[in-house]
Design an enzyme around this catalytic site. Structure first.
Site, short mmCIF file in Angstrom:
data_model
loop_
_atom_site.label_atom_id
_atom_site.label_comp_id
_atom_site.label_asym_id
_atom_site.label_seq_id
_atom_site.Cartn_x
_atom_site.Cartn_y
_atom_site.Cartn_z
N GLY A 46 0.85 -1.18 0.00
CA GLY A 46 0.00 0.00 0.00
C GLY A 46 0.88 1.22 0.00
O GLY A 46 2.09 1.13 0.28
N GLN A 51 3.24 10.02 0.77
CA GLN A 51 4.54 9.39 0.53
C GLN A 51 5.12 9.77 -0.83
O GLN A 51 6.28 9.49 -1.12
CB GLN A 51 4.44 7.87 0.66
CG GLN A 51 4.18 7.44 2.10
CD GLN A 51 4.05 5.94 2.22
OE1 GLN A 51 2.99 5.39 1.98
NE2 GLN A 51 5.13 5.28 2.58
N CYS A 96 7.70 0.10 6.14
CA CYS A 96 7.09 1.24 5.46
C CYS A 96 8.00 1.67 4.33
O CYS A 96 9.22 1.71 4.49
CB CYS A 96 6.91 2.39 6.46
SG CYS A 96 6.25 3.89 5.72
N LEU A 97 7.43 2.01 3.18
CA LEU A 97 8.25 2.44 2.04
C LEU A 97 9.02 3.72 2.35
O LEU A 97 10.03 4.00 1.73
CB LEU A 97 7.38 2.65 0.80
CG LEU A 97 6.70 1.40 0.22
CD1 LEU A 97 5.80 1.78 -0.94
CD2 LEU A 97 7.72 0.37 -0.22
N HIS A 138 -2.23 1.40 8.95
CA HIS A 138 -0.92 2.02 8.66
C HIS A 138 -1.08 3.14 7.62
O HIS A 138 -0.56 4.25 7.82
CB HIS A 138 0.04 0.93 8.14
CG HIS A 138 1.37 1.43 7.69
ND1 HIS A 138 2.54 1.14 8.37
CD2 HIS A 138 1.75 2.21 6.64
CE1 HIS A 138 3.55 1.73 7.74
NE2 HIS A 138 3.10 2.37 6.69
N GLU A 139 -1.79 2.85 6.53
CA GLU A 139 -1.96 3.87 5.49
C GLU A 139 -2.80 5.04 6.00
O GLU A 139 -2.53 6.19 5.68
CB GLU A 139 -2.61 3.27 4.24
CG GLU A 139 -1.82 2.16 3.56
CD GLU A 139 -0.37 2.51 3.26
OE1 GLU A 139 -0.03 3.70 3.18
OE2 GLU A 139 0.44 1.58 3.14
N HIS A 142 -0.77 7.46 7.86
CA HIS A 142 0.00 8.39 7.02
C HIS A 142 -0.80 9.66 6.76
O HIS A 142 -0.25 10.76 6.74
CB HIS A 142 0.31 7.75 5.66
CG HIS A 142 1.58 6.95 5.65
ND1 HIS A 142 2.80 7.50 5.92
CD2 HIS A 142 1.80 5.64 5.40
CE1 HIS A 142 3.73 6.55 5.83
NE2 HIS A 142 3.15 5.41 5.52
ZN ZN Z 1 4.06 3.58 5.37
#
Ligand code: ZN
Length: 181
Positions: A46, A51, A96-97, A138-139, A142
């Site tokens: 995701g 991000q 996380c990216l 999580h998303e 953000h």
């Molecule tokens: Zn993340």
């Protein structure tokens, strides 16, 4: 449409408040496509618009994880709302990216229910369990500027920031990881 570089901590753009999307126009569809391309390029489950440095209130989730056929496009969550979370919890490592190669143990509800608008403009609700619930929460974090580092103590947070500053130069080589979002 394009793969865009993922914003990595420490970058203040990850902390900006996100703004609701009022109409699904070409620019929102272009953002969706950039999110799709960037998520697949990084093997993420995701990714949130913040991000990519875009403060609009949207994230996407990989179709298989969202319970759809693998060949479906990723599911867009526009202006998402968490409707409910379960009392029972899950506790596992999360990536996380925006934190390449960093994993943090995070306790989260086992299930959650989310309402959002899809890229077609229709409202939908989805219930997630286990990894899907973790990914949705999580998303959604953000979009409120909340990050994985907020779940750890100050000592570990400093360690993580140091490590990220060190790997920043090697970012283009990072291919992400299945568990990162
Ligand atoms: Zn993340």
């Amino acid at each position: 449409m394009a793969v865009r570089p993922v914003v990595v901590l420490p970058d203040d753009r990850l902390r900006q408040p996100s703004v609701p999307i009022t109409t699904i126009d070409d620019s929102v569809r272009a953002l969706y496509q950039d999110l799709v391309d960037s998520m697949y390029a990084e093997n993420g489950l995701g990714i949130a618009a913040l991000q990519l440095g875009d403060a609009r209130r949207m994230f996407i989730v990989e179709p298989k994880l969202a319970g759809r056929p693998e060949t479906d496009p990723p599911l867009a969550f526009i202006n998402p709302e968490i409707l409910s979370v379960s009392d029972d919890q899950q506790d596992s490592e999360e990536g996380c990216l925006s934190f390449p190669d960093i994993y943090v143990k995070v306790k989260r509800p086992m299930r959650c229910k989310v309402r959002a608008m899809g890229i077609d403009g229709a409202l939908f609700e989805i219930e997630g369990e286990a990894l899907l619930a973790r990914c949705l929460l999580h998303e959604n974090d953000h979009l409120t500027g909340k990050l994985l580092v907020d779940f750890v103590g100050p000592l570990k947070r400093t360690m993580i920031k140091k490590k990220l500053l060190k790997v920043k130069g090697a970012m283009s080589l990072d291919s992400g990881d299945d568990a990162e979002a």
